[in-house]
Scaffold this active site. Structure first.
Site, PDB file in Angstrom:
ATOM      1  N   GLY A  65      81.115  25.821  23.697  1.00  0.00           N
ATOM      2  CA  GLY A  65      80.258  25.780  22.516  1.00  0.00           C
ATOM      3  C   GLY A  65      79.445  24.513  22.336  1.00  0.00           C
ATOM      4  CD  GLU A  89      84.734  21.613  19.183  1.00  0.00           C
ATOM      5  OE1 GLU A  89      83.669  22.260  19.328  1.00  0.00           O
ATOM      6  OE2 GLU A  89      85.843  22.113  19.321  1.00  0.00           O
ATOM      7  CG  ASP A 143      87.470  27.745  11.527  1.00  0.00           C
ATOM      8  OD1 ASP A 143      88.565  27.849  10.979  1.00  0.00           O
ATOM      9  OD2 ASP A 143      86.566  28.597  11.413  1.00  0.00           O
ATOM     10  CE  LYS A 190      82.917  28.438  10.351  1.00  0.00           C
ATOM     11  NZ  LYS A 190      83.576  29.604  10.959  1.00  0.00           N
ATOM     12  CG  PHE A 195      81.687  34.262  12.931  1.00  0.00           C
ATOM     13  CD1 PHE A 195      82.832  33.660  13.434  1.00  0.00           C
ATOM     14  CD2 PHE A 195      80.759  34.779  13.817  1.00  0.00           C
ATOM     15  CE1 PHE A 195      83.045  33.586  14.804  1.00  0.00           C
ATOM     16  CE2 PHE A 195      80.961  34.699  15.195  1.00  0.00           C
ATOM     17  CZ  PHE A 195      82.117  34.109  15.686  1.00  0.00           C
TER      18      PHE A 195
HETATM   19  P1  IMP Z   1      89.413  25.248  15.274  1.00  0.00           P
HETATM   20  O1  IMP Z   1      90.471  24.865  16.252  1.00  0.00           O
HETATM   21  O2  IMP Z   1      89.905  26.333  14.345  1.00  0.00           O
HETATM   22  O3  IMP Z   1      88.817  24.099  14.542  1.00  0.00           O
HETATM   23  O4  IMP Z   1      88.306  25.994  16.138  1.00  0.00           O
HETATM   24  C1  IMP Z   1      87.146  25.408  16.513  1.00  0.00           C
HETATM   25  C2  IMP Z   1      86.455  26.261  17.578  1.00  0.00           C
HETATM   26  O5  IMP Z   1      86.393  27.634  17.182  1.00  0.00           O
HETATM   27  C3  IMP Z   1      85.028  25.824  17.716  1.00  0.00           C
HETATM   28  O6  IMP Z   1      84.908  24.839  18.692  1.00  0.00           O
HETATM   29  C4  IMP Z   1      84.326  27.105  18.106  1.00  0.00           C
HETATM   30  O7  IMP Z   1      84.368  27.260  19.507  1.00  0.00           O
HETATM   31  C5  IMP Z   1      85.128  28.192  17.441  1.00  0.00           C
HETATM   32  N1  IMP Z   1      84.498  28.583  16.160  1.00  0.00           N
HETATM   33  C6  IMP Z   1      84.879  28.224  14.907  1.00  0.00           C
HETATM   34  N2  IMP Z   1      84.064  28.735  13.972  1.00  0.00           N
HETATM   35  C7  IMP Z   1      83.118  29.441  14.647  1.00  0.00           C
HETATM   36  C8  IMP Z   1      81.949  30.199  14.227  1.00  0.00           C
HETATM   37  O8  IMP Z   1      81.588  30.312  13.034  1.00  0.00           O
HETATM   38  N3  IMP Z   1      81.217  30.768  15.232  1.00  0.00           N
HETATM   39  C9  IMP Z   1      81.540  30.658  16.542  1.00  0.00           C
HETATM   40  N4  IMP Z   1      82.602  29.947  16.983  1.00  0.00           N
HETATM   41  C10 IMP Z   1      83.387  29.342  16.044  1.00  0.00           C
HETATM   42 MG    MG Z   2      83.918  24.650  20.409  1.00  0.00          MG
END
Ligand code: IMP
Ligand code: MG
Length: 183
Positions: free
Chosen positions: A50, A105, A109, A137, A158
């Site tokens: 990403g 990053e 999330d 987020k 999303f």
């Molecule tokens: P976390 O470990 O929950 O913080 O996940 C973060 C990862 O989830 C990011 O690096 C993205 O690859 C993916 N992700 C989180 N939110 C979104 C979104 O709204 N769209 C697409 N990918 C997301």
């Molecule tokens: Mg990512």
């Protein structure tokens, strides 16, 4: 018709940030980093896949000595919410001892992916480790992770485009959209 253009034409997506707004956020982050890391040796650690688009744009605005590395972590698979377990699929190659590491990053999330990577990189003896994210987020955070550089705070939506995928597609869209009817 290609799936991506069909989804956008069907109006399942609404534009959230256009390329000019993204560019302004990237430039503002780069300017802070150019001040804070002036004269330092920096290693950017991009989180595949990403972060590629954001990292490519950000890196070109940086003025200090900059190395580029990538990690690939798995926690989501094709799901739209985090499974909570993080594993390393591809590690960095560089020796980061004594260097200033910036984890790059595109979006944070729950914070689980980053917490894992942050703790792991700190164990390799870098001079410092900080996190740079284009989007945050923050209302979705479930673990405590220090995020120093944030491009834009966003609500719980999303998003796709500019590196963000929907089932591996749409990463190449130059603008960022949000999904209107998640299912
Ligand atoms: P976390 O470990 O929950 O913080 O996940 C973060 C990862 O989830 C990011 O690096 C993205 O690859 C993916 N992700 C989180 N939110 C979104 C979104 O709204 N769209 C697409 N990918 C997301
Ligand atoms: Mg990512």
């Amino acid at each position: 018709m290609a799936i991506q253009s069909k989804m956008i034409d069907d109006k399942n997506f609404t534009k959230y940030l256009n390329r000019h707004e993204i560019d302004a956020a990237v430039q503002a982050l780069a300017s802070r980093l150019n001040t804070d890391y002036e004269g330092k040796q920096v290693v950017l650690v991009g989180v595949l896949k990403g972060a590629i688009v954001f990292m490519a744009d950000l890196a070109r605005h940086l003025k200090m000595d900059t190395e580029v590395e990538f990690v690939r972590l798995s926690s989501y698979g094709k799901a739209r919410t985090s499974s909570g377990t993080v594993t390393i699929i591809k590690d960095i190659q560089a020796d980061i001892r004594g260097k200033h590491v910036l984890i790059i990053e595109e979006i944070i999330d729950s914070g689980r992916t980053l917490k894992f990577l942050y703790e792991r990189l700190k164990q390799s003896g870098p001079a410092s480790v900080e996190i740079v994210t284009l989007l945050d987020k923050s209302s979705k955070r479930v673990v405590d992770v220090p995020v120093k550089y944030v491009g834009r705070m966003i609500e719980d939506q999303f998003l796709i485009g500019y590196g963000l995928d929907l089932e591996e597609k749409c990463r190449n869209l130059p603008d960022i959209y949000y999904l209107k009817y998640p299912n």
